[in-house]
Design a protein around this motif. Structure first.
Motif, PDB file in Angstrom:
ATOM      1  N   ILE A 249      23.068 125.111  -0.102  1.00 17.58           N
ATOM      2  CA  ILE A 249      23.074 125.337  -1.519  1.00 17.58           C
ATOM      3  C   ILE A 249      22.364 124.048  -2.377  1.00 17.58           C
ATOM      4  O   ILE A 249      21.456 124.490  -3.044  1.00 17.58           O
ATOM      5  N   ILE A 250      22.602 123.183  -1.787  1.00 16.21           N
ATOM      6  CA  ILE A 250      21.995 121.968  -2.490  1.00 16.21           C
ATOM      7  C   ILE A 250      20.437 121.756  -2.243  1.00 16.21           C
ATOM      8  O   ILE A 250      19.720 121.530  -3.213  1.00 16.21           O
ATOM      9  N   ALA A 251      20.252 121.942  -0.870  1.00 13.99           N
ATOM     10  CA  ALA A 251      18.834 122.203  -0.252  1.00 13.99           C
ATOM     11  C   ALA A 251      18.130 123.275  -1.187  1.00 13.99           C
ATOM     12  O   ALA A 251      16.777 122.890  -1.736  1.00 13.99           O
ATOM     13  N   ILE A 252      18.435 124.325  -1.209  1.00 14.16           N
ATOM     14  CA  ILE A 252      17.898 125.571  -2.131  1.00 14.16           C
ATOM     15  C   ILE A 252      17.896 125.195  -3.396  1.00 14.16           C
ATOM     16  O   ILE A 252      16.667 125.502  -3.890  1.00 14.16           O
ATOM     17  N   ILE A 255      14.921 122.601  -3.580  1.00 13.87           N
ATOM     18  CA  ILE A 255      13.438 123.295  -3.604  1.00 13.87           C
ATOM     19  C   ILE A 255      13.159 124.175  -4.883  1.00 13.87           C
ATOM     20  O   ILE A 255      11.592 124.150  -5.076  1.00 13.87           O
ATOM     21  N   VAL A 256      14.163 124.919  -5.255  1.00 10.51           N
ATOM     22  CA  VAL A 256      13.679 125.658  -6.544  1.00 10.51           C
ATOM     23  C   VAL A 256      13.357 124.728  -7.627  1.00 10.51           C
ATOM     24  O   VAL A 256      12.314 125.227  -8.192  1.00 10.51           O
ATOM     25  N   PHE A 257      14.115 123.777  -7.744  1.00  5.51           N
ATOM     26  CA  PHE A 257      13.714 122.711  -8.877  1.00  5.51           C
ATOM     27  C   PHE A 257      12.291 122.041  -8.804  1.00  5.51           C
ATOM     28  O   PHE A 257      11.676 122.083  -9.711  1.00  5.51           O
ATOM     29  N   ILE A 258      11.999 121.792  -7.539  1.00  4.48           N
ATOM     30  CA  ILE A 258      10.822 121.209  -7.224  1.00  4.48           C
ATOM     31  C   ILE A 258       9.668 122.168  -7.544  1.00  4.48           C
ATOM     32  O   ILE A 258       8.573 121.654  -8.067  1.00  4.48           O
ATOM     33  N   THR A 259       9.910 123.385  -6.948  1.00  5.64           N
ATOM     34  CA  THR A 259       8.935 124.356  -7.177  1.00  5.64           C
ATOM     35  C   THR A 259       8.630 124.679  -8.676  1.00  5.64           C
ATOM     36  O   THR A 259       7.695 125.037  -8.878  1.00  5.64           O
ATOM     37  N   GLY A 260       9.659 124.868  -9.365  1.00  2.13           N
ATOM     38  CA  GLY A 260       9.458 125.122 -10.775  1.00  2.13           C
ATOM     39  C   GLY A 260       8.878 124.180 -11.392  1.00  2.13           C
ATOM     40  O   GLY A 260       8.112 124.235 -12.518  1.00  2.13           O
ATOM     41  N   PHE A 261       9.105 122.778 -11.229  1.00  6.86           N
ATOM     42  CA  PHE A 261       8.639 121.780 -11.816  1.00  6.86           C
ATOM     43  C   PHE A 261       6.953 121.660 -11.471  1.00  6.86           C
ATOM     44  O   PHE A 261       6.284 121.328 -12.507  1.00  6.86           O
ATOM     45  N   ALA A 262       6.859 121.838 -10.267  1.00  7.46           N
ATOM     46  CA  ALA A 262       5.397 121.938  -9.825  1.00  7.46           C
ATOM     47  C   ALA A 262       4.664 122.801 -10.455  1.00  7.46           C
ATOM     48  O   ALA A 262       3.236 122.652 -10.885  1.00  7.46           O
ATOM     49  N   PHE A 263       5.285 124.015 -10.804  1.00 10.13           N
ATOM     50  CA  PHE A 263       4.544 125.226 -11.714  1.00 10.13           C
ATOM     51  C   PHE A 263       4.660 124.999 -13.066  1.00 10.13           C
ATOM     52  O   PHE A 263       4.164 125.893 -13.899  1.00 10.13           O
ATOM     53  N   ILE A 265       7.191 124.762 -15.068  1.00 10.59           N
ATOM     54  CA  ILE A 265       8.073 125.256 -16.121  1.00 10.59           C
ATOM     55  C   ILE A 265       9.227 124.096 -16.582  1.00 10.59           C
ATOM     56  O   ILE A 265       9.150 123.048 -16.073  1.00 10.59           O
ATOM     57  N   PRO A 266       9.481 124.198 -17.858  1.00  8.82           N
ATOM     58  CA  PRO A 266      10.223 123.375 -18.387  1.00  8.82           C
ATOM     59  C   PRO A 266      11.277 122.715 -17.711  1.00  8.82           C
ATOM     60  O   PRO A 266      11.870 123.553 -17.168  1.00  8.82           O
ATOM     61  N   LEU A 267      11.631 121.205 -17.923  1.00 11.98           N
ATOM     62  CA  LEU A 267      12.557 120.724 -17.014  1.00 11.98           C
ATOM     63  C   LEU A 267      14.069 121.220 -17.199  1.00 11.98           C
ATOM     64  O   LEU A 267      14.718 121.541 -16.372  1.00 11.98           O
ATOM     65  N   GLU A 268      14.314 121.546 -18.587  1.00 10.91           N
ATOM     66  CA  GLU A 268      15.551 121.803 -18.935  1.00 10.91           C
ATOM     67  C   GLU A 268      15.784 123.430 -18.224  1.00 10.91           C
ATOM     68  O   GLU A 268      16.906 123.443 -17.788  1.00 10.91           O
ATOM     69  N   GLU A 269      15.005 124.074 -18.500  1.00  8.61           N
ATOM     70  CA  GLU A 269      14.822 125.738 -17.932  1.00  8.61           C
ATOM     71  C   GLU A 269      15.200 125.645 -16.398  1.00  8.61           C
ATOM     72  O   GLU A 269      15.805 126.217 -15.885  1.00  8.61           O
ATOM     73  N   LEU A 273      18.260 126.881 -13.950  1.00 10.54           N
ATOM     74  CA  LEU A 273      18.036 127.946 -13.064  1.00 10.54           C
ATOM     75  C   LEU A 273      18.646 127.496 -11.639  1.00 10.54           C
ATOM     76  O   LEU A 273      19.033 128.388 -10.858  1.00 10.54           O
ATOM     77  N   SER A 274      18.083 126.189 -11.202  1.00  7.48           N
ATOM     78  CA  SER A 274      18.575 125.746  -9.991  1.00  7.48           C
ATOM     79  C   SER A 274      20.189 125.826 -10.067  1.00  7.48           C
ATOM     80  O   SER A 274      20.523 126.082  -8.761  1.00  7.48           O
ATOM     81  N   VAL A 275      20.818 125.353 -10.924  1.00 10.59           N
ATOM     82  CA  VAL A 275      22.452 125.200 -10.954  1.00 10.59           C
ATOM     83  C   VAL A 275      22.879 126.456 -10.877  1.00 10.59           C
ATOM     84  O   VAL A 275      23.932 126.730 -10.189  1.00 10.59           O
ATOM     85  N   ALA A 276      22.494 127.372 -11.679  1.00  9.28           N
ATOM     86  CA  ALA A 276      22.787 128.638 -11.751  1.00  9.28           C
ATOM     87  C   ALA A 276      22.887 129.473 -10.391  1.00  9.28           C
ATOM     88  O   ALA A 276      23.661 130.248  -9.694  1.00  9.28           O
ATOM     89  N   LEU A 277      21.565 129.088  -9.626  1.00  6.75           N
ATOM     90  CA  LEU A 277      21.562 129.737  -8.082  1.00  6.75           C
ATOM     91  C   LEU A 277      22.412 129.111  -7.301  1.00  6.75           C
ATOM     92  O   LEU A 277      23.099 129.779  -6.486  1.00  6.75           O
ATOM     93  N   ALA A 278      22.906 128.041  -7.492  1.00  9.67           N
ATOM     94  CA  ALA A 278      23.659 127.031  -6.505  1.00  9.67           C
ATOM     95  C   ALA A 278      25.398 127.689  -6.733  1.00  9.67           C
ATOM     96  O   ALA A 278      25.720 128.016  -5.927  1.00  9.67           O
TER      97      ALA A 278
END
Length: 545
Positions: A249-252, A255-263, A265-269, A273-278
């Motif tokens: 869960i932490i790894a996923i 990955i979601v956080f890094i991918t979103g940041f790379a695209f 997407i605002p940091l807070e958003e 999203l990453s925490v909700a997914l976890a």
């Protein structure tokens, strides 16, 4: 530890500063303060608060609690409440089950306190078993549980003790007071009594040599306490799964956080999203399901008459792959039962007849006389005569308990028979004579009943009971009985023969009037075995053994 079985009785008295008159009450009180109560230290009950917080110690519970905190922090109040309810249900169910089991065990321990007879101030007194001290003289009779380790002083007749608690052997051990000079194992210390064992026949006196944690059973209890508790297979599995899923869960989430940041997407958003997914990936229902399943298993085990202290231990039974079991007392009932009855006119298998069928056969005079022997020439007794047949507890030697049980099975009114034919005297069984005689009054007739080794009883008989008549026991008929004995013995059964003799003169004392085993009338034979438990075959089949 001293080898008390090598000591003479006088040496025991000297070492223990006691005598054949026992201790004084004052000295006993002083020794009680010195040695403490005669009880094995029990594991202390876990505090309710500790037991409650113990439910949070697995990794899945920790992950769920973290998920509650994160959901609450992010404003997902509904998710936080749902996960919190899951955690609470798990904790409450686990706590209630373990608390109830702990209280049940405490109640059982209280019920184990019993009274014993000791010689103090030169008189027999009854005290709590916990107040026995070294140097006390125990007065033991059939049915008594031995409260402490003790050296035998004297025995009356054949004193037999069931030591299966210590040795695992269900056969009763005959005790004597003679010195044993060579080194022997615990099971061969025939001049010793051990705490927790049961006197099944005869009576004896013994001097206490050890109490509480210093008894043989106390030493075993102490060694068990030193065993470290290890995690059950289920605990290990859940911890591995919790660690694995936590890492995934932490790894996923990363990955979601890094991918979103790379695209972009605002940091807070992207963090939300990453925490909700976890949180969504955490299997909060798993913990509830496991706990409920274990609780159901615990209740099923309780219905079978066993108590499970810890919820996770329920699963350990289900993970068993190899069962190492003793036969006597485990697969079998650990108690002798009459399997066959042989008389001049009847041969039948007790186990294959229902009670009503036995009662109809019981109209025969031969069987009635055999049942009289089973009841009257017998020192076993019923501990709870008011209870139903299925719950009756019989105290006495294995053989005599089996005979009394057979009489109950056939429907004999034991109390009425004993009242009608009161016992006047007895010659107890001993290994030299291999028989027992009892003297009774039957109106104007003195009747001697005998039971014992078949070869001894048959050799003493001149007549055979056929129906209501005593007929001459011919050589041919003796041969037939000998063949029956040989056939039944080859099946691994124990055989006891019974006979009687009437006299028109009044007899008061068997030994004084030289009443011996002679000129008897043979009634028949009892064949006994230790039967399989009713559920043993089914249990072995279900275990795929």
């Amino acid at each position: 530890m001293k080898a008390w079985y090598k000591y003479t009785i006088e040496e025991c008295y000297t070492a223990l500063k006691s005598s054949h008159n026992g201790l004084s009450s004052k000295e006993a009180d002083a020794r009680l303060k010195q040695h403490g109560l005669n009880s094995i230290e029990k594991e202390k009950n876990t505090n309710a608060l500790v037991l409650f917080f113990h439910q949070f110690t697995n990794i899945l519970s920790v992950i769920l609690i973290i998920a509650v905190a994160i959901s609450w922090f992010l404003g997902d109040i509904l998710d936080a409440i749902v996960i919190a309810i899951a955690v609470c249900l798990n904790v409450i169910v686990g706590f209630i089950q373990e608390w109830k089991s702990q209280n049940s065990l405490s109640q059982l321990r209280k019920a184990l306190i019993y009274r014993v007879k000791v010689l103090r101030d030169n008189e027999i007194q009854e005290i709590d078993s916990s107040r026995c001290v070294p140097g006390d003289i125990l007065v033991l009779v059939a049915g008594d549980r031995v409260p402490a380790d003790a050296r035998v002083i004297s025995v009356n007749g054949e004193c037999e003790v069931n030591e299966s608690l210590l040795t695992g052997e269900s056969s009763a051990v005959k005790k004597h007071s003679a010195v044993i000079k060579k080194d022997v194992l615990l099971a061969d210390r025939k001049n010793m009594f051990f705490a927790g064992t049961l006197v099944v026949q005869g009576s004896a006196r013994a001097v206490v040599i050890a109490t509480g944690p210093y008894t043989e059973i106390g030493i075993i209890a102490r060694s068990i306490k030193n065993i470290k508790e290890t995690a059950t297979p289920l605990q290990k599995g859940l911890n591995r799964f919790g660690t694995w899923i936590g890492g995934v869960i932490i790894a996923i989430a990363c990955i979601v956080f890094i991918t979103g940041f790379a695209f972009g997407i605002p940091l807070e958003e992207i963090f939300s999203l990453s925490v909700a997914l976890a949180v969504a990936a955490i299997p909060e229902g798993l913990l509830i399901a496991v706990t409920v399943i274990l609780a159901i298993g615990m209740q099923r085990i309780l219905k079978e008459g066993s108590i499970v202290r810890k919820l996770v231990a329920t699963e350990t039974l289900g993970s068993t792959t190899v069962i190492c079991t003793d036969k006597t007392g485990t697969l079998t009932e650990g108690a002798m039962r009459v399997a066959h009855i042989v008389s001049a006119s009847h041969q039948f298998d007790v186990g294959r007849h229902k009670q009503k069928e036995l009662e109809s056969i019981g109209a025969a005079q031969e069987l009635e006389e055999m049942m009289k022997v089973a009841v009257l020439n017998n020192n076993a007794f019923i501990e709870n005569p008011e209870d139903q047949f299925e719950h009756v507890r019989i105290k006495g030697s294995a053989t005599e308990s089996a005979l009394l049980h057979a009489a109950l099975t056939i429907g004999i009114d034991i109390k009425a028979v004993k009242k009608e034919f009161p016992r006047i005297d007895e010659l107890p069984f001993d290994s030299k004579n291999t028989y027992m005689l009892t003297l009774h009054r039957d109106g104007e007739i003195s009747r001697v009943y005998a039971k014992g080794a078949p070869e001894k009883i048959v050799a003493s008989c001149e007549r055979l009971l056929i129906g209501k008549r005593a007929c001459i026991l011919s050589a041919k008929r003796k041969k037939e009985f000998e063949r029956d004995i040989e056939r039944i013995s080859s099946m691994g059964l124990r055989i006891v023969a019974c006979a009687f003799r009437d006299s028109n003169r009044e007899i008061r004392l068997l030994k004084k009037e030289n009443i011996e085993l002679s000129d008897m009338t043979l009634i028949g034979f009892f064949a006994m075995k230790d039967p399989l438990r009713e559920d043993a075959r089914q249990t072995l089949q279900e275990s795929s053994l």
